[in-house]
Design a protein around this motif. Structure first.
Motif, PDB file in Angstrom:
ATOM      1  N   VAL A 500       0.844  -1.184   0.000  1.00  0.00           N
ATOM      2  CA  VAL A 500       0.000   0.000   0.000  1.00  0.00           C
ATOM      3  C   VAL A 500       0.883   1.237   0.000  1.00  0.00           C
ATOM      4  CG1 VAL A 500      -1.749   1.274   1.279  1.00  0.00           C
ATOM      5  CG2 VAL A 500      -1.813  -1.223   1.223  1.00  0.00           C
ATOM      6  N   TRP A 502       0.669   4.512   1.149  1.00  0.00           N
ATOM      7  CA  TRP A 502      -0.164   5.390   1.975  1.00  0.00           C
ATOM      8  C   TRP A 502       0.033   6.822   1.545  1.00  0.00           C
ATOM      9  CZ3 TRP A 502      -3.855   3.238   4.678  1.00  0.00           C
ATOM     10  CH2 TRP A 502      -3.720   1.900   5.025  1.00  0.00           C
ATOM     11  N   GLU A 509      -6.240  11.074   3.254  1.00  0.00           N
ATOM     12  CA  GLU A 509      -6.348  10.222   4.435  1.00  0.00           C
ATOM     13  C   GLU A 509      -7.686  10.424   5.109  1.00  0.00           C
ATOM     14  OE1 GLU A 509      -3.232   8.548   6.415  1.00  0.00           O
ATOM     15  OE2 GLU A 509      -1.989  10.366   6.305  1.00  0.00           O
ATOM     16  N   SER A 513     -10.918   7.694   6.395  1.00  0.00           N
ATOM     17  CA  SER A 513     -10.996   7.288   7.795  1.00  0.00           C
ATOM     18  C   SER A 513     -12.445   7.296   8.264  1.00  0.00           C
ATOM     19  CB  SER A 513     -10.162   8.242   8.643  1.00  0.00           C
ATOM     20  OG  SER A 513     -10.731   9.526   8.597  1.00  0.00           O
TER      21      SER A 513
ATOM     22  N   PRO B 100      -7.177   4.234   0.327  1.00  0.00           N
ATOM     23  CA  PRO B 100      -5.868   3.662   0.624  1.00  0.00           C
ATOM     24  C   PRO B 100      -5.959   2.468   1.575  1.00  0.00           C
ATOM     25  CG  PRO B 100      -5.869   6.046   0.979  1.00  0.00           C
ATOM     26  CD  PRO B 100      -7.272   5.664   0.655  1.00  0.00           C
ATOM     27  N   GLY B 101      -5.325   1.383   1.188  1.00  0.00           N
ATOM     28  CA  GLY B 101      -5.232   0.216   2.075  1.00  0.00           C
ATOM     29  C   GLY B 101      -6.450  -0.672   2.063  1.00  0.00           C
ATOM     30  N   HIS B 497      -3.577   3.485  -4.776  1.00  0.00           N
ATOM     31  CA  HIS B 497      -2.680   3.563  -3.618  1.00  0.00           C
ATOM     32  C   HIS B 497      -1.889   2.280  -3.415  1.00  0.00           C
ATOM     33  CE1 HIS B 497      -4.769   7.266  -2.670  1.00  0.00           C
ATOM     34  NE2 HIS B 497      -5.901   6.611  -2.844  1.00  0.00           N
TER      35      HIS B 497
END
Lengths: 521, 521
Positions: A500, A502, A509, A513, B100-101, B497
């Motif tokens: 990944v 990041w 980000e 989340s 991402p991830g 990502h």
């Protein structure tokens, strides 16, 4: 049971399973958010509406298969979904393989395979095909969707059209009324000129009319100005009962919509309204050509005209959008323009083969895909004026939604190479297998794909395609029930030689989340 | 045309396309490597055999749909393939998302969804479902494959079995002879004891016989030794006409096979052969119990016996493999054991619910999947001796190949949690949606999945499942026509990502370099 006539005397009973208190009542009238419905999809499926939608979908697809396979000799062929990227396939999901740096791609459609099947002598192919398109967050789009995929050899546009008309007529649910064939058709140019769109809702009129000639010597400033430019036109649309139903606020909304979305002026004109809402320019126009306007627009007392001026396709597109906005407004007041029980099919033909490539002035891209054959009358323009070439592409439109699209394909390797290489400047090595296949005596062929989710959505009258899919993704691409996509332990990525990356950008980000269930409710 | 009776007088002809010199002739008798066939698959599809296979597949699936949908009220529901990883799903392809991830996983089967549909009140579900399993390079496996996926509520094993028997009977091609129902059945224990496998080919005999009691007081050393251990058994198999057909070299091959694959001794015994091939031990045995052996093994003059000794399941497995080896050897000499025109279906029942987890002594894993219900008679053992619990799993076997498998599922949330949590020690959070669904009044339910590729392969008599798939992958997972999987420019990986983790191990690099087409030919 609906009669209340049956009574059961229980002698013994066995509890097969118990049931916790449900998070919502399984009754159609109990309103719940879509996020809650998707989280507990297995409960939502118990609703009358979802049962009806999924069962109807199954039955209709079964009838389609019966028509294609049993009545018309089509062969149901399954094509791979682990494939290779296509040129310009930026919307294709990638799947890492166990070989470092090598990826499969999930195809957006079985396009290449169905053409290769024609080369392979399976001259009537169909498949209820799963397709994939990664468009990020777009309302009413699903990252995976289903199309009725059809391809035939030795066929022309008429052949495909009558096959599809028969297919829909045969599979149409009996309680939705008969489907009349053949479907009417419009060229792309006609659809744009009359409806301002390539997918007109033909359940109602309010067609766009060109008034350029009528206003050639007008005194109205903004019309004069537009007609003075080389590409200038004047367009108008008659909003039936517009003067009767619409409020000042509605009209303000219409003007604002035009300004916001098209940066363009639209002029409401009330040629014979009791209401005195005409602006000074509108007054001038009514004085100048009131009765002529009424005649050429077939306007009645109580109607409202919307006038705009500018380049042909821009002016048409604006009025096309306003046509739907006005329909919404009028229907909100109780007028019936778009009968939900009516199904108006329409073929749209003669699309342009290429369009200017967005963000790359002077370059062209395929209006549909690079395998579309040019219109026979326009082949000679391919080298000189490719932007003027019409294609053998056709769209099937139902009640203003595109429910299908297809084309006669290029079967000549030379021509296909020219289109890919010279016109589109694509990397042909990605398609070398297809080009090679055409070299081995490919028959003339063509086909179509019907968007099944959208079609069933229109048939059932469901508010969203998510209501005709058993386990849909939210518009952000999440499965709210299982919480997919999900994090994966790094050791499970190792066999695929990926890690990944990041993001260092805090914005990115943030967007990933938190609990994904809530931002979507 | 096959009669040669039709002649065509051409008045005019139009060349629709030209054809380059083909890389091979499209005639079934022209031998070509599979790699070449796959590279030019669109030409290979023109062969009589591929046309036959794909058209038969389409027709058979259509009949299955007809049976399920029209005759038995099943609903064809499409389930998602962009899903979330399942516990222990190390063989699932991953698909990076734009978050991402976070990854989707391609499901190995619609197992969870079909159970959730039962909770959702779609009480008869089927789907011709695309499934994905990443097993690296394994011959005759495809990374994507198709199963006829079925699930029903309020059903028991008998119900599923008779549905599937009817399904196959109804859809069986008429030129392949009628399918007789009901299919015979064996328990897993019986299948192992008599055929040394859970998928016996019942077209021929040569069953395994337990001779432990007969040899209780033998003088033959290795039998004595085996019977002296607590789990020791003596097993034998009668190879019909073995003494007649097999050569010394064949018999050496059989002994070597046993030694190489099972590290175990197998003793050929010729109880009444003209050939004097008995070893000293075999001689001793013939002298000791010659006539008794002939009787209990139902052996004829000219037969050969294979004896082995050891732990029950090991000894049976060895003889099970040798049974097939011997069949191969005998058929190579002209004996007919496995009639290719015969279709011997068999249900195998009462599998163990759990197996010892490979490489983790003392731990258990599901023999099939964690949703399989325990056998009602064994539920009480779940907490005390889970390794002894039989399951309600059933396999459908055809001519020695597993063509289907299914089970009655656990519908009780408590029991499902116990199995996942306490017995299997799995991370239940990955399955919280399913556990929650069971809590909301899940009906008792069960189902089955038939491996369509394998089934069609057996019906058509094709040498490989790649011959019944239009565009198969090579056994290394490559599409030799388009050269998928392929490298992808790093900028196209950015939205997902991820970045490629290039291996530093030179071995791994080597395996991925070079032209992938050739190593596979």
């Amino acid at each position: 049971m609906p009669t209340g006539d049956i009574e059961i005397k229980v002698k013994t009973a066995q509890l097969l399973n118990s049931c916790k208190k449900l998070p919502f009542e399984i009754k159609d009238f109990v309103k719940k958010t879509e996020a809650l419905r998707l989280q507990y999809r297995y409960l939502d499926l118990r609703s009358f509406q979802m049962q009806y939608n999924l069962r109807l979908r199954s039955q209709m697809v079964m009838k389609m298969r019966d028509y294609l396979c049993n009545l018309h000799g089509f062969v149901d062929v399954e094509t791979p979904t682990l494939f290779k990227r296509t040129p310009g396939g930026a919307k294709e999901f990638v799947i890492p393989s166990r070989e470092p740096g090598k990826f499969y791609s999930l195809p957006q459609s079985p396009q290449q395979f169905k053409q290769l099947l024609m080369v392979g002598g399976l001259d009537r192919y169909f498949q209820v095909a799963r397709c994939y398109r990664d468009e990020g967050s777009r309302p009413d789009r699903q990252p995976e969707f289903t199309q009725i995929d059809i391809e035939m050899s030795f066929v022309d546009q008429t052949g495909i059209r009558s096959l599809v008309e028969g297919l829909l007529q045969y599979s149409w649910p009996s309680d939705k009324g008969p489907v009349e064939v053949p479907f009417p058709s419009l060229t792309f140019a006609e659809a744009l000129a009359s409806y301002g769109t390539d997918k007109p809702d033909t359940r109602f009129g309010m067609k766009i009319v060109d008034l350029s000639d009528a206003f050639r010597d007008t005194q109205a400033g903004f019309l004069q100005e537009a007609l003075g430019t080389p590409q200038g036109t004047v367009k108008a649309m008659c909003v039936s009962d517009g003067a009767k139903y619409l409020t000042r606020k509605d009209i303000e909304h219409i003007r604002k919509f035009a300004a916001d979305h098209f940066n363009q002026e639209v002029l409401p004109v009330f040629p014979k309204a009791s209401r005195n809402w005409n602006s000074p320019v509108a007054k001038l126009i009514v004085e100048e050509r009131g009765s002529g306007l009424m005649r050429s627009m077939q306007a009645q007392e109580g109607d409202m005209l919307l006038l705009t001026a500018g380049e042909h396709s821009r002016a048409c597109s604006l009025l096309g959008k306003l046509r739907l906005e006005c329909a919404d407004l009028l229907e909100a007041k109780g007028a019936l323009l778009r009968d939900p029980a009516r199904f108006s099919f329409l073929w749209v033909l003669d699309f342009p083969l290429f369009l200017p490539k967005e963000g790359h002035p002077g370059e062209l891209e395929s209006a549909h895909h690079p395998f579309t054959a040019p219109h026979p009358s326009d082949v000679h323009l391919l080298s000189t004026e490719p932007e003027k070439v019409r294609s053998q592409h056709y769209d099937l439109v139902l009640n203003g939604s595109e429910v299908g699209g297809g084309s006669i394909r290029i079967h000549d390797a030379q021509l296909q190479r020219h289109v890919l290489d010279t016109v589109l400047k694509e990397d042909v090595t990605l398609l070398s297998h297809l080009l090679q296949a055409l070299d081995y005596g490919a028959p003339p062929h063509g086909g179509i794909a019907l968007g099944l989710d959208r079609l069933i959505c229109l048939v059932t009258g469901a508010p969203s395609i998510r209501d005709v899919i058993a386990f849909p993704k939210s518009f952000r691409g999440h499965d709210l029930m299982s919480n997919a996509p999900d994090f994966i332990p790094p050791e499970e990525l190792k066999p695929y030689h990926i890690q990944v990356a990041w993001p260092t950008d805090p914005e990115a980000e943030k967007s990933s989340s938190g609990d994904p269930r809530h931002p979507e409710s």
